[in-house]
Every structure is written in C-alpha cells, then in structure tokens.
Write a protein that holds these residues in place. Structure first.
Motif, short mmCIF file in Angstrom:
data_model
loop_
_atom_site.label_atom_id
_atom_site.label_comp_id
_atom_site.label_asym_id
_atom_site.label_seq_id
_atom_site.Cartn_x
_atom_site.Cartn_y
_atom_site.Cartn_z
N LEU A 180 5.94 9.86 51.24
CA LEU A 180 6.57 11.17 51.40
C LEU A 180 7.20 11.33 52.78
N ILE A 228 5.96 8.55 43.78
CA ILE A 228 5.69 9.67 44.68
C ILE A 228 4.34 10.32 44.41
N VAL A 258 10.37 17.52 45.63
CA VAL A 258 9.89 17.18 46.97
C VAL A 258 10.59 18.12 47.95
N PRO A 303 4.27 17.34 46.85
CA PRO A 303 5.34 17.52 45.87
C PRO A 303 4.81 18.32 44.68
#
Length: 152
Positions: free
Chosen positions: A15, A41, A57, A64
């Motif tokens: 991230l 992710i 995101v 997220p």
C-alpha cells in the motif's frame, strides 16, 4: 479469518508503494477492478468475479475497502486482512438488473465518503458505469486502454 498468504506488514508495504505512485500522479482514490490486483492489495480470495467488485485505495486512509456483492462479502471477511467495516457488500437488488447496476451503488458509496475529485481506474465496462454514476467529476485525463490510469 483464514491465514493470510503474506504477513500484514507485506500488505502495508504494498500500500505504501501504491500510495507513493498515487501521490506522484495527484490521485486521491484508486479503483481496482482486476481480481488479481485486488488479491495483491487485500488478500481477498473468492470466486466472486462473476459480478462487479472493486477495491478502493484512498490516498490517506489506513486500509483499502473491498466492495462486492453482499453475499460474497462473507468471503472478504474470511480472507482479506482489513477490518470488517472495510468489507462492504452492495445490495442484492443490484444484481442482474437492467434498471440499476452495482457500479451505480458503488459510485454513490464513494461520493458519500467524500472521495472522488481525482480517481484512477482501468478502462472497463464496470469502470465506465462507475464514471456515469459520478457525473460531477472533472475529466482531465482520457481513458487509455487499461494500461494507463484514468484520471477524473
């Protein structure tokens, strides 16, 4: 929750890299509709790609957000590393309907969070529907065949 394929620190590192690139491009929100990238992710692992789903995101949020069909959100709670409130199911009455689309609901959800002045997403039918649901967004960047971000 089942065991994650990677440590949480690995997801945080991913991230950070994503958000660094978002900052370079002046993006506040990345909309990820590719299933492999969603897994990268979040760790989300489900066979729910038969219906629209996205990972959002935001540039400044810690976690997220996965959004998909309500009945598939249970899989997100079991496989994704985020808090339960960041696994969101859209209503079942948006599935297989000609008068509404899940991306309409997702667009409204994004707007309700105050996100959306500069968004990047791939060029796909779900993303085009998302754009239609957010008519107030500026369109500074053209859609580019899914290899480059779309900026609104």
């Amino acid at each position: 929750m089942i065991e994650l394929p990677f440590a949480r620190d690995e997801y945080q590192q991913r991230l950070r890299k994503i958000r660094t690139e978002m900052a370079k491009r002046g993006l506040e929100l990345l909309v990820v509709n590719d299933v492999a990238n969603q897994h990268y992710i979040t760790g989300y692992d489900g066979w729910s790609f038969y219906t629209p789903q996205v990972v959002l995101v935001p540039i400044e949020e810690v976690e997220p957000v996965w959004i998909g069909r309500a009945m598939d959100a249970a899989g997100g709670l079991l496989t994704a590393w985020m808090k339960p409130e960041n696994v969101v199911g859209f209503p079942e009455d948006h599935v297989q309907r000609v008068d509404r689309h899940p991306m309409d609901w997702i667009a409204n959800w994004i707007v309700s969070k105050g996100w959306g002045s500069s968004i990047s997403a791939s060029n796909s039918k779900p993303t085009i529907s998302l754009r239609k649901g957010m008519p107030g967004l500026s369109r500074d960047c053209p859609m580019r065949n899914g290899t480059m971000p779309t900026c609104w």
